[in-house]
Design an enzyme around this catalytic site. Structure first.
Site, PDB file in Angstrom:
ATOM      1  N   SER A 120       0.819  -1.210   0.000  1.00  0.00           N
ATOM      2  CA  SER A 120       0.000   0.000   0.000  1.00  0.00           C
ATOM      3  C   SER A 120       0.850   1.256   0.000  1.00  0.00           C
ATOM      4  O   SER A 120       0.328   2.351  -0.172  1.00  0.00           O
ATOM      5  CB  SER A 120      -0.835   0.050   1.288  1.00  0.00           C
ATOM      6  OG  SER A 120      -1.676  -1.040   1.367  1.00  0.00           O
ATOM      7  N   HIS A 141      -1.270  -2.682  -7.063  1.00  0.00           N
ATOM      8  CA  HIS A 141      -1.961  -2.355  -5.809  1.00  0.00           C
ATOM      9  C   HIS A 141      -3.477  -2.515  -5.972  1.00  0.00           C
ATOM     10  O   HIS A 141      -4.156  -1.629  -6.486  1.00  0.00           O
ATOM     11  CB  HIS A 141      -1.582  -0.928  -5.382  1.00  0.00           C
ATOM     12  CG  HIS A 141      -2.193  -0.507  -4.088  1.00  0.00           C
ATOM     13  ND1 HIS A 141      -2.587   0.786  -3.825  1.00  0.00           N
ATOM     14  CD2 HIS A 141      -2.491  -1.211  -2.968  1.00  0.00           C
ATOM     15  CE1 HIS A 141      -3.090   0.844  -2.614  1.00  0.00           C
ATOM     16  NE2 HIS A 141      -3.051  -0.347  -2.079  1.00  0.00           N
ATOM     17  N   GLU A 153      -4.007   0.099  -8.840  1.00  0.00           N
ATOM     18  CA  GLU A 153      -3.003   1.141  -9.040  1.00  0.00           C
ATOM     19  C   GLU A 153      -1.722   0.451  -9.515  1.00  0.00           C
ATOM     20  O   GLU A 153      -1.331  -0.569  -8.942  1.00  0.00           O
ATOM     21  CB  GLU A 153      -2.751   1.797  -7.670  1.00  0.00           C
ATOM     22  CG  GLU A 153      -2.511   3.260  -7.688  1.00  0.00           C
ATOM     23  CD  GLU A 153      -2.411   3.861  -6.271  1.00  0.00           C
ATOM     24  OE1 GLU A 153      -2.499   3.140  -5.258  1.00  0.00           O
ATOM     25  OE2 GLU A 153      -2.238   5.076  -6.205  1.00  0.00           O
ATOM     26  N   ASN A 191      -3.510   5.952  -1.230  1.00  0.00           N
ATOM     27  CA  ASN A 191      -3.249   6.012   0.211  1.00  0.00           C
ATOM     28  C   ASN A 191      -2.550   7.291   0.656  1.00  0.00           C
ATOM     29  O   ASN A 191      -2.579   7.638   1.833  1.00  0.00           O
ATOM     30  CB  ASN A 191      -2.475   4.777   0.666  1.00  0.00           C
ATOM     31  CG  ASN A 191      -3.385   3.559   0.641  1.00  0.00           C
ATOM     32  OD1 ASN A 191      -4.569   3.655   0.952  1.00  0.00           O
ATOM     33  ND2 ASN A 191      -2.860   2.429   0.222  1.00  0.00           N
TER      34      ASN A 191
END
Ligand code: NAD
Length: 292
Positions: A120, A141, A153, A191
């Protein structure tokens, strides 16, 4: 270009089991590894429960579920997944853990194997550097829950080759996902934005501005978020949230990313959110009850 048929997944937790599930439903043969036979079995049981619900809601056909279950094989030895066309690492969000896995795996990889991490927040370039193939290493991701969330991602490390990137994009699209490219900076895009908001919600609780319920209700109804930030932190896992804040804090050297002491306290208590039964809410009863 390499044709992906087999996928090795390291980590059979919330994310690894979700990734194994979508890969198997997508027609890939999957080998699932974790630290123990028990963890792998828990992961496979989770996949079975999730797909049973998908069948009940007519989202997938019973035959598709049956075929997917037969495509997922437990792998108690890490090296046994080395021959896969693609290995996706989805172990605990800890840089040393991930580096140990990639180092241990490297001597057992086939020449063609592409390595991916579902991290992450941790630098793809740094993780790639401990392997024998930084050019064939990429960040993939997935979002939680993997079967329901559309985005993957994609993060290229400094050495990631163009072919690796193209294979990764095609692979994610073959699972019905949409990709978004992020550069390899701490916590990437999703994130970098999301987790400081959760941390800020925890500060809001810590400073007594609102209760758990007030904060989550305020953001759900006031900002139209489907989940409140504390509920979302519990859903992600508070250990993962803390780890991401630490990566942001250390990687960007800016005090605005300091983790809230209350978040640290919850993690120290082992109150990690849904996965451990308790976090900002207690999930052990019929309905989640705020713990503050
Ligand atoms: P989790 O705690 O549910 O699962 C982690 C799993 O990794 C556990 O089963 C653990 O036993 C296993 N593990 C630990 N060390 C290992 C090792 N050496 N070898 C093999 N397995 C090992 O965590 P999660 O939520 O599934 O997160 C996994 C990864 O996915 C992390 O990098 C996290 O940042 C990332 N991620 C999480 C979310 C989320 O919302 N939870 C979303 C996207 C990405």
């Amino acid at each position: 270009m390499i044709d992906i048929k087999t996928v090795g997944v390291v980590g059979a937790g919330q994310m690894g089991s979700g990734i194994a599930q979508v890969c198997a439903l997508g027609g890939y043969d999957v080998m699932l590894h974790d630290v123990s036979q028990e963890r792998i079995e828990q992961g496979i049981a989770h996949i079975e429960r999730y797909m049973t619900r998908q069948v009940a809601r007519d989202l997938i056909k019973p035959a598709a579920m049956e075929a997917a279950m037969t495509r997922i094989k437990p792998a108690t030895e890490l090296q046994s997944i080395g021959g896969s066309d693609l290995v996706i690492e989805a172990a605990t969000e800890n840089e040393d853990t991930k580096k140990t896995i990639f180092k241990a795996l490297s001597p057992h990889l086939a020449a063609k194997t592409i390595l991916a991490s579902n991290t992450s927040s941790i630098s793809i370039t740094r993780l790639a550097s401990v392997t024998d193939r930084p050019g064939r290493f990429i960040g993939l991701h997935f979002m939680n829950p993997v079967p329901a969330m559309k985005l993957v991602e994609i993060i290229r490390g400094i050495a990631t080759e163009a072919e690796t990137y193209e294979v990764a994009v095609q692979f994610a699209q073959s699972l019905g996902k949409t990709t978004s490219n992020a550069e390899d900076f701490p916590a990437f895009i999703v994130n970098r934005v999301l987790v400081p908001m959760i941390n800020e919600a925890i500060y809001t609780l810590y400073e007594g501005v609102g209760t758990v319920e007030a904060i989550d209700t305020a953001l759900k109804l006031g900002a139209n978020h489907p989940m409140g930030p504390l509920e979302l932190g519990d859903f992600i896992g508070l250990d993962t949230v803390l780890s991401i804040m630490n990566v942001l804090h250390e990687g960007l050297a800016d005090s605005k990313y300091r983790p809230c002491p209350l978040l640290v306290k919850y993690v120290e208590a082992g109150w990690l959110g849904r996965k451990s039964g308790r976090g900002f809410y207690d999930y052990r009863g019929e309905k989640p009850v705020p713990t503050r």
